[in-house]
Motif scaffolding. Structure first.
Motif, mmCIF file in Angstrom:
data_model
loop_
_atom_site.group_PDB
_atom_site.id
_atom_site.type_symbol
_atom_site.label_atom_id
_atom_site.label_comp_id
_atom_site.label_asym_id
_atom_site.label_seq_id
_atom_site.Cartn_x
_atom_site.Cartn_y
_atom_site.Cartn_z
ATOM 1 N N VAL A 100 52.956 -16.736 50.046
ATOM 2 C CA VAL A 100 52.332 -17.198 48.800
ATOM 3 C C VAL A 100 53.366 -17.957 47.965
ATOM 4 N N ASP A 101 52.880 -18.780 47.067
ATOM 5 C CA ASP A 101 53.787 -19.569 46.226
ATOM 6 C C ASP A 101 54.253 -18.784 45.007
ATOM 7 N N LEU A 102 53.336 -18.003 44.428
ATOM 8 C CA LEU A 102 53.661 -17.242 43.217
ATOM 9 C C LEU A 102 53.227 -15.789 43.385
ATOM 10 N N LEU A 103 53.980 -14.892 42.743
ATOM 11 C CA LEU A 103 53.717 -13.458 42.852
ATOM 12 C C LEU A 103 54.064 -12.818 41.500
ATOM 13 N N THR A 104 53.218 -11.878 41.048
ATOM 14 C CA THR A 104 53.480 -11.290 39.718
ATOM 15 C C THR A 104 53.916 -9.832 39.772
ATOM 16 N N LEU A 105 54.710 -9.467 38.779
ATOM 17 C CA LEU A 105 55.065 -8.069 38.520
ATOM 18 C C LEU A 105 55.194 -7.925 37.013
ATOM 19 N N HIS A 106 55.007 -6.720 36.505
ATOM 20 C CA HIS A 106 55.083 -6.531 35.053
ATOM 21 C C HIS A 106 56.537 -6.466 34.585
ATOM 22 N N PRO A 158 58.428 -16.332 47.608
ATOM 23 C CA PRO A 158 57.569 -16.755 46.504
ATOM 24 C C PRO A 158 58.352 -16.775 45.199
ATOM 25 N N LYS A 159 57.896 -17.560 44.254
ATOM 26 C CA LYS A 159 58.492 -17.478 42.916
ATOM 27 C C LYS A 159 57.912 -16.241 42.239
ATOM 28 N N LEU A 160 58.800 -15.461 41.633
ATOM 29 C CA LEU A 160 58.359 -14.245 40.949
ATOM 30 C C LEU A 160 58.098 -14.551 39.484
ATOM 31 N N LEU A 161 56.951 -14.065 38.997
ATOM 32 C CA LEU A 161 56.589 -14.253 37.590
ATOM 33 C C LEU A 161 56.468 -12.896 36.911
ATOM 34 N N ALA A 162 57.099 -12.763 35.751
ATOM 35 C CA ALA A 162 57.001 -11.521 34.986
ATOM 36 C C ALA A 162 55.816 -11.614 34.022
ATOM 37 N N ILE A 163 54.929 -10.640 34.103
ATOM 38 C CA ILE A 163 53.839 -10.563 33.129
ATOM 39 C C ILE A 163 54.452 -10.100 31.802
ATOM 40 N N LEU A 223 60.211 -9.801 26.568
ATOM 41 C CA LEU A 223 59.876 -9.482 27.969
ATOM 42 C C LEU A 223 60.192 -10.667 28.878
ATOM 43 N N ALA A 224 59.915 -11.871 28.397
ATOM 44 C CA ALA A 224 60.231 -13.061 29.203
ATOM 45 C C ALA A 224 61.741 -13.168 29.403
ATOM 46 N N LEU A 225 62.494 -12.907 28.342
ATOM 47 C CA LEU A 225 63.959 -12.996 28.455
ATOM 48 C C LEU A 225 64.516 -11.918 29.383
ATOM 49 N N GLY A 243 62.964 -10.805 31.944
ATOM 50 C CA GLY A 243 62.703 -11.362 33.270
ATOM 51 C C GLY A 243 63.757 -12.382 33.648
ATOM 52 N N LYS A 244 64.026 -13.282 32.735
ATOM 53 C CA LYS A 244 64.997 -14.346 33.028
ATOM 54 C C LYS A 244 66.382 -13.759 33.329
ATOM 55 N N GLU A 245 66.808 -12.835 32.489
ATOM 56 C CA GLU A 245 68.130 -12.206 32.703
ATOM 57 C C GLU A 245 68.199 -11.461 34.038
ATOM 58 N N SER A 246 67.035 -11.004 34.515
ATOM 59 C CA SER A 246 66.999 -10.233 35.771
ATOM 60 C C SER A 246 66.822 -11.117 36.995
ATOM 61 N N GLY A 247 66.813 -12.433 36.787
ATOM 62 C CA GLY A 247 66.726 -13.355 37.920
ATOM 63 C C GLY A 247 65.311 -13.746 38.310
ATOM 64 N N ILE A 248 64.327 -13.364 37.479
ATOM 65 C CA ILE A 248 62.926 -13.703 37.762
ATOM 66 C C ILE A 248 62.717 -15.194 37.438
ATOM 67 N N ASP A 249 61.821 -15.831 38.210
ATOM 68 C CA ASP A 249 61.698 -17.301 38.114
ATOM 69 C C ASP A 249 60.892 -17.787 36.924
ATOM 70 N N GLY A 250 60.036 -16.929 36.388
ATOM 71 C CA GLY A 250 59.205 -17.398 35.292
ATOM 72 C C GLY A 250 58.393 -16.268 34.703
ATOM 73 N N ALA A 251 57.449 -16.635 33.831
ATOM 74 C CA ALA A 251 56.657 -15.608 33.149
ATOM 75 C C ALA A 251 55.203 -16.045 33.052
ATOM 76 N N VAL A 252 54.352 -15.043 32.923
ATOM 77 C CA VAL A 252 52.952 -15.281 32.583
ATOM 78 C C VAL A 252 52.815 -14.929 31.114
ATOM 79 N N CYS A 253 52.301 -15.856 30.339
ATOM 80 C CA CYS A 253 52.173 -15.616 28.900
ATOM 81 C C CYS A 253 50.923 -16.304 28.380
ATOM 82 N N SER A 254 50.548 -15.967 27.160
ATOM 83 C CA SER A 254 49.413 -16.644 26.537
ATOM 84 C C SER A 254 49.864 -18.028 26.070
#
Ligand SMILES: O=c1ccn([C@@H]2O[C@H](COP(=O)(O)O)[C@@H](O)[C@H]2O)c(=O)[nH]1
Length: 233
Positions: free
Chosen positions: A82-88, A110-115, A143-145, A147-158
């Motif tokens: 898959v291209d994208l995958l989510t975790l909280h 896959p690129k990991l996205l933090a919810i 929460l996005a930061l 994720g970023k500090e932990s090496g996650i590729d991006g975030a899901v946000c409103s």
């Protein structure tokens, strides 16, 4: 990439047959999301079908567990290409770091996205029910930061927080926004919404737009209308 390539349509349907019917109905859509409803009912078969049809795929299972379990789940999910995958993000720093580490040796992970904060929640629920003592936008940014500090590729946000996240997290951090509603559609259970054009202008890389398209009387017309609204921005 055109703006319509930035739209991800969720296959939020109860079975594989309905999912394939949607793929057949909307061949123009290049990026599909598989979430809990379809994956729990029908398993991973849809992901192979998307691959056969050369579509991009977003596996939105929103993993939330202890580090070892989240890491294993991300590794297992990666086998579906898959291209994208989510975790909280609220799984915490250790889980986020373990997730990234678990897939880092793969050829095309896959690129990991933090919810961050689910788009269905409002400020009142965050404060009164979940007892989060921060402004909603500040909490989402934290929460996005994380994720970023932990090496996650991006975030899901409103879309309502995306401009701030873009400013602080930078251009390389992938920002994917559900909670997108054209002016002519109803919000349903979404709380923090913006129109597709507003969300893209605010800095989203991708928009997740489901029921305004898939629940429309004529999904093809709804898709075309949204693409038209995005063509001139
Ligand atoms: O914060 C979040 C995270 C994920 N979602 C998912 O996006 C789609 C939105 O569908 P609509 O029909 O456009 O409301 C859905 O699959 C959610 O699980 C989200 O809405 N908010």
């Amino acid at each position: 990439m055109t703006n319509s390539d930035r739209i991800i349509v969720p296959l939020d349907v109860p079975d594989l047959e309905s999912a394939i019917a949607l793929l057949d109905l909307l061949p123009e859509v290049n990026f599909w999301k598989v979430g809990l409803e379809l994956f729990v009912s029908s398993g991973a078969e849809i992901l192979g079908i998307l691959q056969e049809r050369q579509k991009k795929s977003f596996l939105d299972l929103k993993f939330h567990d202890i580090p070892n379990t989240v890491a294993g789940a991300c590794r297992s999910a990666s086998r579906y290409q898959v291209d994208l995958l989510t975790l909280h993000a609220t799984a915490g720093r250790q889980a986020l770091t373990a997730a990234k580490g678990a897939i880092s040796d793969l050829l095309s992970p896959p690129k990991l996205l933090a919810i961050t904060v689910l788009t269905s929640l409002n400020a009142r629920e965050l404060a009164l029910d979940l007892k989060i003592p921060l402004e909603l936008s500040e909490y989402a940014l934290n929460l996005a930061l994380l994720g970023k500090e932990s090496g996650i590729d991006g975030a899901v946000c409103s879309p309502q927080e995306v401009a701030q996240l873009r400013r602080v997290c930078g251009e390389d951090f992938l920002l994917v926004c559900p909670g997108v509603r054209p002016s002519w559609s109803s919000k349903g259970d979404q709380s923090r919404v913006m129109t597709p054009a507003q969300a893209l202008k605010a800095g989203a890389d991708y928009l997740v737009i489901g029921r305004p398209i898939t629940g429309a009387e004529e999904p093809k017309v709804a898709w075309a209308k949204i693409c038209q609204e995005l063509a001139d921005i």
